[in-house]
Design an enzyme around this catalytic site. Structure first.
Site, PDB file in Angstrom:
ATOM      1  CD  GLU A  61       6.305  -3.511  -6.954  1.00 14.44           C
ATOM      2  OE1 GLU A  61       7.516  -3.328  -6.965  1.00 14.44           O
ATOM      3  OE2 GLU A  61       5.558  -3.107  -6.046  1.00 14.44           O
ATOM      4  NE  ARG A 297      -0.390  -5.888   5.314  1.00 14.95           N
ATOM      5  CZ  ARG A 297       0.115  -5.741   4.083  1.00 14.95           C
ATOM      6  NH1 ARG A 297      -0.171  -4.679   3.373  1.00 14.95           N
ATOM      7  NH2 ARG A 297       0.925  -6.636   3.570  1.00 14.95           N
ATOM      8  CE  LYS A 307       5.353  -9.063  -3.091  1.00 16.08           C
ATOM      9  NZ  LYS A 307       5.199  -7.986  -4.061  1.00 16.08           N
TER      10      LYS A 307
HETATM   11  P1  ATP Z   1       5.441  -4.866  -2.021  1.00 18.29           P
HETATM   12  O1  ATP Z   1       5.992  -4.447  -0.719  1.00 18.29           O
HETATM   13  O2  ATP Z   1       6.413  -5.593  -2.867  1.00 18.29           O
HETATM   14  O3  ATP Z   1       4.660  -3.820  -2.755  1.00 18.29           O
HETATM   15  P2  ATP Z   1       2.864  -6.082  -1.616  1.00 18.29           P
HETATM   16  O4  ATP Z   1       2.544  -7.179  -0.664  1.00 18.29           O
HETATM   17  O5  ATP Z   1       2.189  -4.780  -1.488  1.00 18.29           O
HETATM   18  O6  ATP Z   1       4.410  -5.992  -1.581  1.00 18.29           O
HETATM   19  P3  ATP Z   1       1.904  -6.136  -4.341  1.00 18.29           P
HETATM   20  O7  ATP Z   1       2.312  -7.039  -5.439  1.00 18.29           O
HETATM   21  O8  ATP Z   1       2.131  -4.696  -4.517  1.00 18.29           O
HETATM   22  O9  ATP Z   1       2.650  -6.668  -3.058  1.00 18.29           O
HETATM   23  O10 ATP Z   1       0.401  -6.419  -3.920  1.00 18.29           O
HETATM   24  C1  ATP Z   1      -0.646  -6.599  -4.821  1.00 18.29           C
HETATM   25  C2  ATP Z   1      -1.951  -6.308  -4.142  1.00 18.29           C
HETATM   26  O11 ATP Z   1      -2.160  -7.183  -3.017  1.00 18.29           O
HETATM   27  C3  ATP Z   1      -2.009  -4.897  -3.602  1.00 18.29           C
HETATM   28  O12 ATP Z   1      -3.238  -4.321  -3.998  1.00 18.29           O
HETATM   29  C4  ATP Z   1      -1.930  -5.063  -2.113  1.00 18.29           C
HETATM   30  O13 ATP Z   1      -2.637  -4.055  -1.458  1.00 18.29           O
HETATM   31  C5  ATP Z   1      -2.555  -6.441  -1.889  1.00 18.29           C
HETATM   32  N1  ATP Z   1      -2.042  -7.050  -0.671  1.00 18.29           N
HETATM   33  C6  ATP Z   1      -0.754  -7.256  -0.332  1.00 18.29           C
HETATM   34  N2  ATP Z   1      -0.655  -7.800   0.894  1.00 18.29           N
HETATM   35  C7  ATP Z   1      -1.921  -7.955   1.360  1.00 18.29           C
HETATM   36  C8  ATP Z   1      -2.493  -8.456   2.584  1.00 18.29           C
HETATM   37  N3  ATP Z   1      -1.737  -8.927   3.579  1.00 18.29           N
HETATM   38  N4  ATP Z   1      -3.847  -8.447   2.707  1.00 18.29           N
HETATM   39  C9  ATP Z   1      -4.618  -8.000   1.708  1.00 18.29           C
HETATM   40  N5  ATP Z   1      -4.151  -7.511   0.543  1.00 18.29           N
HETATM   41  C10 ATP Z   1      -2.812  -7.474   0.359  1.00 18.29           C
HETATM   42 MG    MG Z   2       2.721  -3.105  -3.117  1.00 18.95          MG
END
Ligand code: ATP
Ligand code: MG
Length: 599
Positions: A61, A297, A307
């Site tokens: 995102e 994760r 974030k």
């Molecule tokens: P938000 O809360 O803004 O959604 P987010 O960390 O999920 O934050 P995204 O931009 O939606 O951010 O994440 C993009 C991709 O990265 C998603 O597929 C998410 O599952 C993956 N991702 C985010 N944080 C982690 C993490 N700590 N480990 C592995 N994958 C992650």
């Molecule tokens: Mg997300």
């Protein structure tokens, strides 16, 4: 820009590899067609057989900077596509109009490229997509659900809707609007679309089961009203799809084979499948449809990856920005000096599992050391300078201004048959040494400079300490020593005098002054935000110390982002932003060995 080739060492298997290998063996996706771009069933039917054996995607995102957790997701998705003859799409999940910005889109593109991955296929076609380009299809799919009696416009207040959802022990109750006719739903949904209703007045909900044990299936909202301008579609829409509805559709239009996400989405999988099964029944999406798989994760010790918390560290001025070298963002890791290779190696080593675990920050540092050990040029620096005077210099060399040329290998391991590249510097009457390398009254076992003791100036001569000078407060201002003739490193006499220590030094005549930023762990607690802890109270006071140092002349040519091993101190990088040849700035990436395990 090119995705690094998979190296030949066999990769340890993991559950995702097993799923993909089983699919490939079974031919689950064989014969699938690709319409040349994302699209519906008809669009792909008109395409030719997909040359990509699998399709994965990384769907950020664009509402913030990527962090080390995202790096894991990038390595998993791009890595699997690379290893199995597939393509990984970079997709901006920009369905939420309010939070997204071009700045983040640009930063994400840059970060994925810097990590070494590529979303182009063999024909040079770029698989970079925006979810907002699919709004028309999402709308059409919503009308299709309404027409099948599978979605309705709910005009309850948000509180009433929440209350009627029930909880883990209580089933939900039906909304009074649940029984509306198809015609009424369609008309009302179009009014929502046409801007006739204010925000919050209504939502479109999937009609599934208010008593489902999975709360996510209790008629989840799929569209809401937002009178907001969108960075891509402008004011065209005032209704926007919910993430859980949009995501499976994005995957289906892009004909993703394996939709890989983190475990928080496990409970959403039944709704993911529900949406796609219904659209399949309507012949709207290409087959076979995507399937979702979840992995744990990344949780990394001594950092936070939320974030919101990272934003707070930036906005409050605690750190200097998103690329502060202490930030676990990709821009921060880069500026700290981590290499793309070390981050990819780290992601490889932590592997992919379904188990929740904390990974030690020291592993990331170990990957960096393994990467740089053989390829980072060596250099000497003095971080806490004290002047050393060689009092018999003029006597031995005929002039107080005489300079001795010295050299040491720039890299420790020369390739076979090749002479090692050398770095050159000079020794004169005065040199900078580390303050801690002199002790007027040495503690037991001390092997460095103290009156009467001999040490080697690394790459130079053996010297013998004769005393020191002090200021009025008793601080040592100058160390005095004499050169032992005929002991220069690399000459036949070098070993004629045995010493117990060699110390690092920088010549006063050719040394350069530099700012050296000594970074360390940002938090004092390995899990600063676990279990409701106040992470702000756990910030380390020692995460940055700035030294005004002297560095050897070979560093005058250092370009920003060039990495070095400063002998005895660790790995350093010329700062990406602030380093200038005439005003050098180096960041400590990490020390030479893990000093945290034993602390
Ligand atoms: P938000 O809360 O803004 O959604 P987010 O960390 O999920 O934050 P995204 O931009 O939606 O951010 O994440 C993009 C991709 O990265 C998603 O597929 C998410 O599952 C993956 N991702 C985010 N944080 C982690 C993490 N700590 N480990 C592995 N994958 C992650
Ligand atoms: Mg997300």
């Amino acid at each position: 820009m090119s995705t690094p080739a998979a190296n030949d060492t066999p990769k340890p298997t993991n559950f995702l590899r097993q799923i993909i290998e089983a699919d490939l063996a079974r031919g689950t996706h064989a014969g699938r067609r690709w319409g040349g771009s994302p699209g519906d069933a008809e669009h792909h039917r008109q395409g030719s057989v997909d040359t990509a054996r699998i399709r994965t995607r990384f769907p950020p995102e664009p509402n913030g900077y990527l962090h080390v957790g995202h790096a894991k997701s990038i390595c998993v998705n791009f890595g699997l596509a690379r290893d199995y003859g597939g393509i990984c799409h970079l997709r901006f999940d920009d369905t939420n109009p309010e939070k997204e910005e071009q700045e983040y889109v640009d930063a994400i593109v840059e970060a994925v490229r810097w990590l070494g991955f590529d979303w182009r296929d063999a024909d040079g076609h770029e698989h970079l997509y925006y979810a907002s380009d699919y709004f028309d299809f999402m709308y059409r799919a919503a009308e299709y659900l309404i027409e099948r009696g599978l979605a309705y416009v709910d005009e309850q207040s948000a509180e009433a809707m929440r209350a009627s959802r029930g909880d883990f022990t209580t089933p939900g109750t039906d909304s009074p609007w649940r029984g509306r006719s198809i015609e009424e739903n369609l008309a009302r949904f179009r009014e929502m679309r046409d801007g006739k209703l204010p925000e919050g007045a209504a939502v479109l909900r999937a009609k599934i089961d208010m008593a489902s044990p999975n709360i996510n299936l209790r008629d989840p909202a799929i569209y809401r009203i937002k009178h907001a301008e969108h960075h891509n579609t402008g004011n065209r829409w005032c209704i926007y799809p919910m993430y859980t509805y949009a995501h499976p559709i994005e995957d289906a239009l892009e004909h993703i084979t394996h939709s890989i996400c983190t475990l928080e989405f496990e409970d959403q999988r039944p709704f993911y499948d529900w949406v796609l099964d219904r659209l399949k029944e309507g012949g709207l999406i290409a087959q076979p449809q995507p399937r979702q798989y979840e992995f744990a994760r990344l949780n990394l010790t001594y950092v936070v990856t939320s974030k919101r918390k990272l934003k707070h560290l930036v906005d409050s001025g605690t750190l200097s920005g998103w690329d502060d070298p202490r930030m676990p963002t990709i821009v921060g890791l880069r500026r700290r000096g981590f290499t793309p290779e070390s981050i990819r190696d780290f992601c490889e080593r932590i592997g992919v599992t379904k188990d929740y675990a904390w990974i030690d920050y020291a592993l990331l540092e170990a990957c960096l050391r393994d990467d740089l050990e053989a390829r980072a040029p060596r250099a000497m620096v003095v971080l806490d300078p004290l002047k050393l005077e060689l009092t018999n210099w003029a006597e031995i060399f005929g002039s107080a201004d005489h300079l001795e040329q010295c050299e040491l290998p720039a890299l420790p391991h020369a390739r076979e048959g090749e002479a090692p590249p050398l770095r050159r510097f000079t020794l004169g009457r005065e040199t900078w040494i580390e303050r801690e390398d002199f002790a007027e009254n040495p503690p037991k076992g001390y092997k460095r400079l103290f009156p009467g003791n001999r040490v080697r100036l690394k790459g130079g001569y053996v010297i013998e300490c004769t005393g020191c000078e002090k200021d009025a407060d008793g601080n040592v201002t100058r160390v005095l020593a004499t050169v032992v003739e005929g002991t220069k490193s690399g000459t036949p006499g070098a070993d004629s005098v045995k010493v117990k220590a060699a110390i690092t030094w920088v010549g006063v005549q050719d040394g350069l002054q530099a700012e050296v930023r000594l970074y360390d762990r940002l938090f004092t607690d390995p899990q600063p935000d676990a279990g409701g802890k106040d992470y702000l109270a756990l910030l380390s006071p020692d995460s940055l110390k700035v030294a005004t140092a002297w560095v050897e002349p070979s560093l005058a040519k250092a370009q920003p982002e060039a990495r070095f091993q400063f002998e005895r101190f660790g790995y350093f990088v010329a700062d990406q932003r602030d380093h200038r040849p005439e005003r050098p700035v180096f960041n400590r990436i990490t020390g030479l060995k893990d000093s945290w395990g034993g602390r």
